[in-house]
Structures are given as C-alpha cells and as structure tokens.
Write an enzyme that holds these catalytic residues in place. Structure first.
Site, PDB file in Angstrom:
ATOM      1  N   HIS A   1       3.202   4.994   3.156  1.00 27.87           N
ATOM      2  CA  HIS A   1       2.879   3.520   3.333  1.00 27.87           C
ATOM      3  C   HIS A   1       3.256   2.653   2.161  1.00 27.87           C
ATOM      4  O   HIS A   1       3.827   1.309   2.345  1.00 27.87           O
ATOM      5  CB  HIS A   1       1.284   3.196   3.774  1.00 27.87           C
ATOM      6  CG  HIS A   1       0.652   4.094   4.808  1.00 27.87           C
ATOM      7  ND1 HIS A   1       0.257   3.339   5.798  1.00 27.87           N
ATOM      8  CD2 HIS A   1       0.487   5.450   4.957  1.00 27.87           C
ATOM      9  CE1 HIS A   1      -0.347   4.336   6.559  1.00 27.87           C
ATOM     10  NE2 HIS A   1      -0.227   5.354   6.064  1.00 27.87           N
TER      11      HIS A   1
ATOM     12  N   ASP B   1      -0.484  -3.652   5.186  1.00 30.37           N
ATOM     13  CA  ASP B   1      -0.406  -2.346   6.137  1.00 30.37           C
ATOM     14  C   ASP B   1      -1.830  -2.652   7.117  1.00 30.37           C
ATOM     15  O   ASP B   1      -2.849  -3.332   6.772  1.00 30.37           O
ATOM     16  CB  ASP B   1      -0.833  -1.244   5.169  1.00 30.37           C
ATOM     17  CG  ASP B   1      -0.466  -0.009   5.889  1.00 30.37           C
ATOM     18  OD1 ASP B   1      -1.515   0.423   6.842  1.00 30.37           O
ATOM     19  OD2 ASP B   1       0.279   0.850   5.655  1.00 30.37           O
TER      20      ASP B   1
END
Length: 285
Positions: A26, A131
């Site tokens: 991520h 995210d």
C-alpha cells in the site's frame, strides 16, 4: 514534523495529501503516485507514522538517485502509541500478527485533520487521496469546505469485482466455470481484521470517487462492471495506473523508454500473456 514545510505568500491553486496504509504494498503504490503528481509541480504532502515515513523517505531518495529524476514531496511523520507485534504464526488467521500496527493508525486521525486544516488555509483546494483502509483517519475532511477525498483502492479492479460477484452472484464478465474454480475468501483473514475493515466502511460515504492503480486497457471490463453495479455509490472511478515508474537512465540522460519487461511483452504473440494482479493483503472493503 514535515520536510520542506513553508508558508507561501500566494495560495497554491491546489495541494494533494496522500494518506497510505501501513503495509508495504500500500505504501509503495501511493509513494509512486506522489512522485507522478509532484512531477506536475503540484505540492504533495505524504502522511504516515514515524516508521513508515522513514521507509518512504529512503525509497524516495533511492529512486531519485537511480532515475536521476528528483521530485519534491513533503513528508509528515506523526507518532502513534507503542504496541507489541507478536511473531508470525501460521496456525492463526492472517494478518493477526500485524493487527496491532493496523489499529495504531486510528490515532492518526486528529494529526491528519490538523494538517489538512492548516493546508486548506494556504491553498484554494485540497485533494486528499487516502488508502481505503485509512477512511476512518480522514473522516474530518468532510467538515473542511475546500477539501475533498478520493479513495485509493490498492487491489486490481478484477479482485474487487470478483469479490462483489462472489457475494451477490449475477452476471460477470468472465467465464463462470473459471470463476468457480477460484478459491473462496471465506476464513482467509482474522475476525479482528474484518472488524477493522468494517470500521473503515462506515466512513466511506463522502468521497468524490475511487482511484485504481490500473488501466482500462487491461481491466476495462471489470471497471465497467464496478460502475454498472454502482458498488461505489454512484461516485466516479478512475483507472490512472500503472504507477510503477517507467523512467530509466540512458547514456547519462533521462529518457522515457520502454523497460525490458515491456520490450519483452511487445515481442509476444497477441493474447499469449496472462496479466496477474498481486495485492498485499488480499482483502478489500
């Protein structure tokens, strides 16, 4: 604390705040996106925990050195309470041993809100790209008039579309015989992680749209499926990848060239290569 943090007498037309999740796959994707955005002279502020920012700074410097291309990113590191990470144990569901670090991100909420409010006074517009697993942290953005949020979905569009198909059934743009051979997601993650995911979902009702590190050339029919099924609540979906850098050094100058892997792909017969999208956690809200 921030790198290169300064006050400009003239407000920027727009600034971007990146809020990655604290897992390596991520972190890397939004760091690559930060470099792309900053290349257009748009100020980018990259926000995370002290440990993750140390890693992001190191990778940013390394890539700048290898590519010869320097882009300016403002890094902001914020503390979280201490926690203990148990050793990995294959007998317990993934990602149990990482859950303490995931839970620690919840303490970033007020730090991130304060930073965005400060930036909103120096810029006409603040775009917060976060995210999907950091939705709780950015929930206060909805109270800032000139700020808006964009959800970044780390997994491929196929993964998210397939997950939706598995849960709801119905038509899907892939041979169903093939889909039925794929392993189920049941039991692949811990109850604690699903609780964490559920918390994030409860703060996903005010974003402008969703971003994917993907391309409509590769995943167009799955992106269209997501739009058709209105999984994102009628918000927009953008496939703006791939983020992974494609610049390399040639004869001491920087040129935009085809990397070796792309040159190899160019030489393969049509429809002879299968694209496999890898996702670090394997779970998507």
């Amino acid at each position: 604390m921030a790198d290169n943090d300064h006050v400009n007498s003239e407000p920027f037309p727009a600034v971007v705040v990146m809020v990655p999740f604290v897992a390596q796959g991520h972190l890397n994707q939004l760091l690559h996106l930060s470099r792309l955005v900053s290349a257009y002279n748009i100020p980018v502020h990259f926000v995370s925990t002290i440990h993750c920012i140390a890693q992001a700074r190191s990778r940013h410097r390394s890539f700048s050195h290898l590519s010869g291309v320097s882009t300016q990113i403002h890094f902001h590191e914020f503390p979280t309470p201490p926690f203990t990470t148990p050793p990995p144990d294959t007998s317990i569901p993934f990602p149990t041993h990482l859950q303490p670090s995931f839970d620690s991100t919840l303490h970033l909420r007020h730090h991130v809100a304060d930073l965005i409010r400060s930036l909103s006074r120096k810029a006409k517009r603040v775009a917060v790209i976060h995210d999907v697993l950091m939705s709780y942290v950015v929930q206060d953005v909805k109270s800032i008039p000139n700020a808006e949020t964009y959800v970044f979905q780390p997994p491929p569009a196929f993964y998210r579309a397939a997950s939706h198909w598995e849960n709801t059934g119905g038509s899907f743009p892939v041979d169903l015989e093939l889909m039925n051979q794929l392993p189920s997601q049941d039991g692949i993650s811990s109850p604690e992680f699903f609780k964490f995911v559920k918390l994030q979902r409860s703060h996903m009702n005010f974003h402008v749209g969703e971003l994917y590190d993907s391309s409509r050339v590769i995943e167009g029919k799955f992106i269209e499926y997501l739009q058709r099924e209105e999984i994102s609540g009628k918000t927009k979906i953008w496939a703006i990848g791939p983020f992974n850098p494609v610049l390399q050094k040639v004869n001491s100058t920087i040129q935009e060239t085809r990397q070796k892997c792309l040159q190899w792909l160019d030489n393969q017969p049509a429809k002879s290569v299968i694209y496999v999208g890898k996702y670090y956690l394997g779970i998507s809200p």
